[in-house]
Motif scaffolding. Structure first.
Motif, mmCIF file in Angstrom:
data_model
loop_
_atom_site.group_PDB
_atom_site.id
_atom_site.type_symbol
_atom_site.label_atom_id
_atom_site.label_comp_id
_atom_site.label_asym_id
_atom_site.label_seq_id
_atom_site.Cartn_x
_atom_site.Cartn_y
_atom_site.Cartn_z
ATOM 1 N N ALA A 33 60.974 0.834 23.234
ATOM 2 C CA ALA A 33 60.647 1.279 21.835
ATOM 3 C C ALA A 33 59.561 2.390 21.907
ATOM 4 N N LYS A 34 58.744 2.452 22.670
ATOM 5 C CA LYS A 34 57.871 3.583 22.881
ATOM 6 C C LYS A 34 58.603 4.948 23.064
ATOM 7 N N ARG A 35 59.689 4.931 24.160
ATOM 8 C CA ARG A 35 60.368 6.057 24.561
ATOM 9 C C ARG A 35 61.167 6.397 23.137
ATOM 10 N N ALA A 63 71.670 12.227 21.267
ATOM 11 C CA ALA A 63 72.394 11.169 22.157
ATOM 12 C C ALA A 63 71.523 10.346 22.905
ATOM 13 N N GLU A 64 70.429 10.575 23.276
ATOM 14 C CA GLU A 64 69.258 9.749 24.068
ATOM 15 C C GLU A 64 68.946 8.839 23.129
ATOM 16 N N ARG A 65 68.444 9.246 21.903
ATOM 17 C CA ARG A 65 68.127 8.356 21.027
ATOM 18 C C ARG A 65 68.974 7.311 20.665
ATOM 19 N N ALA A 66 70.604 7.575 20.662
ATOM 20 C CA ALA A 66 71.339 6.490 20.287
ATOM 21 C C ALA A 66 71.569 5.738 21.514
ATOM 22 N N VAL A 67 71.240 6.321 22.604
ATOM 23 C CA VAL A 67 71.536 5.208 23.804
ATOM 24 C C VAL A 67 70.360 4.089 23.809
ATOM 25 N N LEU A 68 69.331 4.513 23.320
ATOM 26 C CA LEU A 68 68.094 3.795 23.607
ATOM 27 C C LEU A 68 68.068 2.842 22.173
#
Length: 84
Positions: A33-35, A63-68
């Protein structure tokens, strides 16, 4: 839409209680959640302030946000199933 709010509580309002609980009881969820929050803040800052960045870099961030977001969603669903 540029500058759109992607806070977890906006993305998953039906899991508000689970988000609050997991942030305090699950270290892995808390770190994800922090990341996610830092990354979303960075992306919105680039969008709103029109900070020059390459398309490739911007796409990688999103893309990284979508993976998270996907990982967080799976944890929320699993937690909700346990609570039932």
């Amino acid at each position: 839409m540029l500058g759109e709010n992607h806070l977890l509580t906006h993305e998953f309002p039906e899991y508000l209680a689970a988000i609050i609980e997991l942030k305090t009881s699950n270290n892995a969820f808390c770190e994800l959640a922090k990341r996610y929050h830092r990354l979303d803040h960075q992306i919105r800052g680039l969008e709103k302030n029109e900070v020059p960045t390459s398309d490739k870099h911007f796409i990688e961030l999103k893309a990284e946000r979508a993976v998270l977001k996907d990982q967080i969603f799976h944890l929320l669903v699993a937690h909700s199933k346990q609570a039932d």
